[in-house]
Design an enzyme around this catalytic site. Structure first.
Site, short mmCIF file in Angstrom:
data_model
loop_
_atom_site.label_atom_id
_atom_site.label_comp_id
_atom_site.label_asym_id
_atom_site.label_seq_id
_atom_site.Cartn_x
_atom_site.Cartn_y
_atom_site.Cartn_z
N GLY A 169 -5.40 -1.68 -11.20
CA GLY A 169 -3.86 -2.16 -11.02
C GLY A 169 -3.62 -3.40 -11.79
O GLY A 169 -4.56 -3.96 -12.64
N GLY A 170 -2.52 -3.88 -11.34
CA GLY A 170 -2.31 -5.33 -11.76
C GLY A 170 -3.36 -6.27 -11.82
O GLY A 170 -2.90 -7.42 -12.03
N GLY A 403 -8.76 -13.18 -49.69
CA GLY A 403 -8.05 -13.86 -48.66
C GLY A 403 -8.94 -14.20 -47.65
O GLY A 403 -8.70 -15.27 -46.82
N ALA A 404 -10.03 -13.73 -47.44
CA ALA A 404 -10.80 -14.01 -46.64
C ALA A 404 -11.56 -15.36 -46.72
O ALA A 404 -11.80 -15.96 -45.74
CB ALA A 404 -12.06 -12.83 -46.27
C1 HXC Z 1 -6.10 -2.12 1.83
C2 HXC Z 1 -8.15 -1.39 1.35
C3 HXC Z 1 -7.80 -1.19 0.01
C4 HXC Z 1 -6.55 -1.69 -0.52
C5 HXC Z 1 -9.71 -0.56 0.00
N1 HXC Z 1 -9.32 -0.73 1.18
N2 HXC Z 1 -8.79 -0.76 -0.85
N3 HXC Z 1 -7.55 -1.71 2.26
N4 HXC Z 1 -5.77 -2.11 0.60
N5 HXC Z 1 -6.06 -1.65 -1.55
C6 HXC Z 1 -10.44 -0.58 2.46
C7 HXC Z 1 -10.48 0.96 2.72
O1 HXC Z 1 -9.59 1.20 3.39
C8 HXC Z 1 -11.85 0.48 3.60
O2 HXC Z 1 -11.67 0.12 4.94
C9 HXC Z 1 -12.55 -0.51 2.74
O3 HXC Z 1 -11.70 -1.22 2.16
C10 HXC Z 1 -13.68 0.11 1.82
O4 HXC Z 1 -13.09 0.97 1.01
P1 HXC Z 1 -13.80 2.45 0.67
O5 HXC Z 1 -12.45 3.16 0.15
O6 HXC Z 1 -14.49 2.84 1.81
O7 HXC Z 1 -14.47 1.92 -0.49
P2 HXC Z 1 -14.99 2.72 -1.78
O8 HXC Z 1 -15.37 4.33 -1.56
O9 HXC Z 1 -16.17 1.62 -2.29
O10 HXC Z 1 -13.88 2.78 -2.73
C11 HXC Z 1 -13.16 1.73 -3.14
C12 HXC Z 1 -12.06 1.87 -3.90
C13 HXC Z 1 -11.00 2.62 -2.90
C14 HXC Z 1 -12.39 2.58 -5.19
C15 HXC Z 1 -11.58 0.17 -4.28
O11 HXC Z 1 -11.04 1.86 -1.67
C16 HXC Z 1 -9.70 2.43 -3.55
O12 HXC Z 1 -9.59 3.54 -4.21
N6 HXC Z 1 -8.91 1.79 -3.04
C17 HXC Z 1 -7.51 1.90 -3.48
C18 HXC Z 1 -7.16 1.16 -4.79
C19 HXC Z 1 -6.01 1.13 -4.97
O13 HXC Z 1 -5.15 2.12 -5.37
N7 HXC Z 1 -5.31 -0.29 -4.91
C20 HXC Z 1 -4.06 -0.45 -5.34
C21 HXC Z 1 -3.96 -0.69 -6.89
S1 HXC Z 1 -2.18 -1.11 -7.37
P3 HXC Z 1 -12.75 0.53 6.06
O14 HXC Z 1 -11.92 -0.05 7.12
O15 HXC Z 1 -12.99 1.85 6.04
O16 HXC Z 1 -13.71 -0.31 5.76
C22 HXC Z 1 -2.36 -2.63 -7.38
C23 HXC Z 1 -1.16 -3.31 -7.72
C24 HXC Z 1 -1.04 -4.64 -7.90
O17 HXC Z 1 -3.21 -3.47 -7.03
C25 HXC Z 1 -0.12 -4.99 -8.90
C26 HXC Z 1 -0.14 -6.38 -9.24
C27 HXC Z 1 0.94 -6.58 -10.29
#
Ligand code: HXC
Length: 513
Positions: A169-170, A403-404
């Site tokens: 993401g961001g 040019g290079a």
């Molecule tokens: C809160 C989160 C989290 C998140 C993971 N966790 N991502 N908690 N916010 N964004 C927590 C899970 O609930 C889990 O908690 C622990 O972290 C580990 O995650 P798992 O899913 O069990 O691990 P894994 O299987 O290794 O997968 C990792 C992952 C997946 C691929 C990163 O967690 C995931 O897809 N997360 C969401 C990613 C996402 O969409 N983020 C938002 C992106 S948009 P527990 O308690 O079970 O240990 C963004 C916008 C920013 O970031 C913009 C800025 C301009």
């Protein structure tokens, strides 16, 4: 007091456990170090001081008020790396997946502000699921606060990002604004939208690794400058990279101990093949010219028709930009121009002198290049060299065509010294192409057109396939025997070490982005 000390120690132990032993074990099972272990290996032994160990988030949604973990998923602090002050943060995947909350972002921002005020590099060890989903826009705001600071700090202090887990993401935009990105093979990935969204929107099936793994970003997109086999390798590379840089834009580059010895390198006299169409490896020239084992290549797997990287010459850091005849004959194209342009600008920001090794047959022709804006992208490199005020020296080893020739740090765009080897060919284009154009009539009217072309090529070569026309005009300062290149460069860079040069007053230029 005893009770109070116990409470302090208990809290410290609690903080060091992050999301708990189970999650630490999971991190290890994936072959990854924890955030704390990474910090431990990054800094000189015992030198790290943590800031904000007891910070917790302020969220009350989704029962978050019952899940507070000391430190809130990021370790921030400062310490010494090879004896020099560095600030660093390490996201802790064991705490809410290292996700970025409002307070997590505040900790990073505070560190960035301190790094800016005190003029020292900042290193980010990223391992995060992105925005803390439970916090919504507060988390997005936190990211933007970081991006803003990354931009303000650009060119003031070196900023290095290591991607040691997910970065989606961001979240990718903070690393993208920093100076260098490193990614760990098989355990890190970066993308703006992940495989699921890609599938929904474009119907493409792609794995996270294929889409945004270290290999994709080191070879295809060029987003990452370095890949590492594992976490420790990544940390070693960060330390090495920092060793070439000054602490900030007002300091000079660090110097390693150096004892002058025999600086003549006879192997350079043998490097250029007899035929000017035969390739040779420009990295052999770099190895022979620079201090032993001092070359650290940047972007080694991307646009390999140009080689860029840091090295030392008589102990002093320099940046090297070199055409690579082994790949596409060393031609300039879209990717190599972008790669080299960005590297030149980094060196110029941080007073790192530039050595440019020129063997370039021109720009790559074709619709692919033209439609991908070789005009705009080639201009990036031209602009980057033209505005660089650091000491700049070119060595033309063989071809400098068209040019290079101008673009590759010619005297006309501000190079301080320009050396050429006797094998240099400085001309508008190669002899064959040139003869076909200017002697078209003679060739078409000749009884034996092929023989006439050969004769004209030879005439053209005698006129231009050497460095002496350019030397007569002073475009080349000296034609040197290759074996003395190192010696000449040591002396010339020493002569230039107090160079001062300023651009005309402006808010900032408008590089063709
Ligand atoms: C809160 C989160 C989290 C998140 C993971 N966790 N991502 N908690 N916010 N964004 C927590 C899970 O609930 C889990 O908690 C622990 O972290 C580990 O995650 P798992 O899913 O069990 O691990 P894994 O299987 O290794 O997968 C990792 C992952 C997946 C691929 C990163 O967690 C995931 O897809 N997360 C969401 C990613 C996402 O969409 N983020 C938002 C992106 S948009 P527990 O308690 O079970 O240990 C963004 C916008 C920013 O970031 C913009 C800025 C301009």
């Amino acid at each position: 007091m005893e009770d109070k000390l116990k409470l302090l120690h208990d809290k410290q132990v609690e903080a060091t456990l992050g999301g708990g032993q189970n999650r630490i074990d999971k991190q290890h099972a994936k072959g990854k170090l924890t955030a704390r272990e990474r910090i431990h290996f990054l800094f000189d032994k015992g030198s790290f001081e943590e800031i904000g160990m007891m910070v917790t988030h302020r969220s009350t949604d989704f029962g978050m008020e019952r899940q507070k973990i000391l430190g809130d998923g990021v370790i921030t602090g400062y310490g010494k790396i090879n004896g020099r002050l560095v600030y660093a943060y390490a996201q802790d995947f064991t705490v809410f997946g290292g996700s970025l909350s409002e307070t997590h972002a505040e900790k990073i921002c505070r560190l960035m502000d301190m790094a800016m005020k005190n003029g020292a590099p900042i290193v980010g060890l990223n391992d995060s699921g992105g925005a803390r989903i439970q916090e919504g826009v507060k988390s997005l705001g936190g990211y933007a606060d970081i991006f803003y600071r990354n931009t303000r700090a650009s060119g003031v202090i070196p900023q290095i990002s290591a991607i040691m887990g997910p970065c989606a993401g961001g979240a990718v935009y903070s690393p993208a604004i920093t100076d260098f990105i490193l990614m760990v093979e098989d355990s890190s990935y970066m993308f703006v939208t992940g495989p699921n969204v890609v599938k929904t929107v474009t119907n493409e099936e792609v794995s996270a690794e294929e889409l945004g793994g270290a290999s994709a970003h080191s070879t295809k997109s060029g987003v990452t400058h370095f890949t590492a086999d594992h976490d420790l390798d990544c940390i070693h590379k960060i330390k090495r990279l920092l060793s070439y840089m000054p602490q900030n834009n007002e300091e000079l580059t660090p110097s390693a101990d150096y004892v002058a010895s025999d600086e003549v390198r006879p192997e350079l006299n043998e490097l250029i093949p007899d035929s000017s169409t035969q390739p040779y490896d420009i990295k052999d020239a770099i190895t022979a010219i620079c201090d032993y084992d001092s070359f650290m290549e940047v972007h080694p797997n991307y646009a390999d028709n140009i080689v860029v990287g840091f090295a030392r010459l008589a102990g002093r850091s320099i940046g090297i930009v070199a055409n690579q005849p082994m790949s596409l004959a060393g031609v300039l194209d879209v990717d190599s121009s972008k790669k080299a342009g960005r590297f030149v600008r980094f060196c110029d920001c941080f007073s790192i002198p530039l050595l440019v090794l020129v063997d370039v047959p021109g720009f790559l022709p074709g619709t692919d290049q033209e439609w991908n804006a070789i005009i705009t992208n080639g201009a990036k490199l031209l602009y980057a060299f033209s505005e660089a005020t650091v000491p700049r020296i070119s060595v033309i080893t063989r071809k400098a065509y068209g040019g290079a020739y101008d673009v590759m740090n010619s005297k006309h765009i501000g190079a301080d010294m320009n050396f050429a080897w006797p094998s240099a060919e400085i001309a508008v284009m190669g002899a064959k192409g040139a003869s076909e154009i200017i002697f078209k009539k003679e060739i078409s009217e000749a009884e034996d057109g092929t023989a006439m072309l050969l004769q004209k090529e030879q005439e053209y070569n005698e006129k231009f396939a050497h460095p002496y026309r350019a030397a007569e005009r002073g475009f080349v300062d000296e034609v040197i025997e290759p074996q003395y290149t190192r010696l000449k460069l040591i002396r010339a860079f020493e002569m230039l070490q107090n160079k001062t040069d300023e651009l005309p007053y402006k808010k900032h230029g408008n590089i063709p982005l």
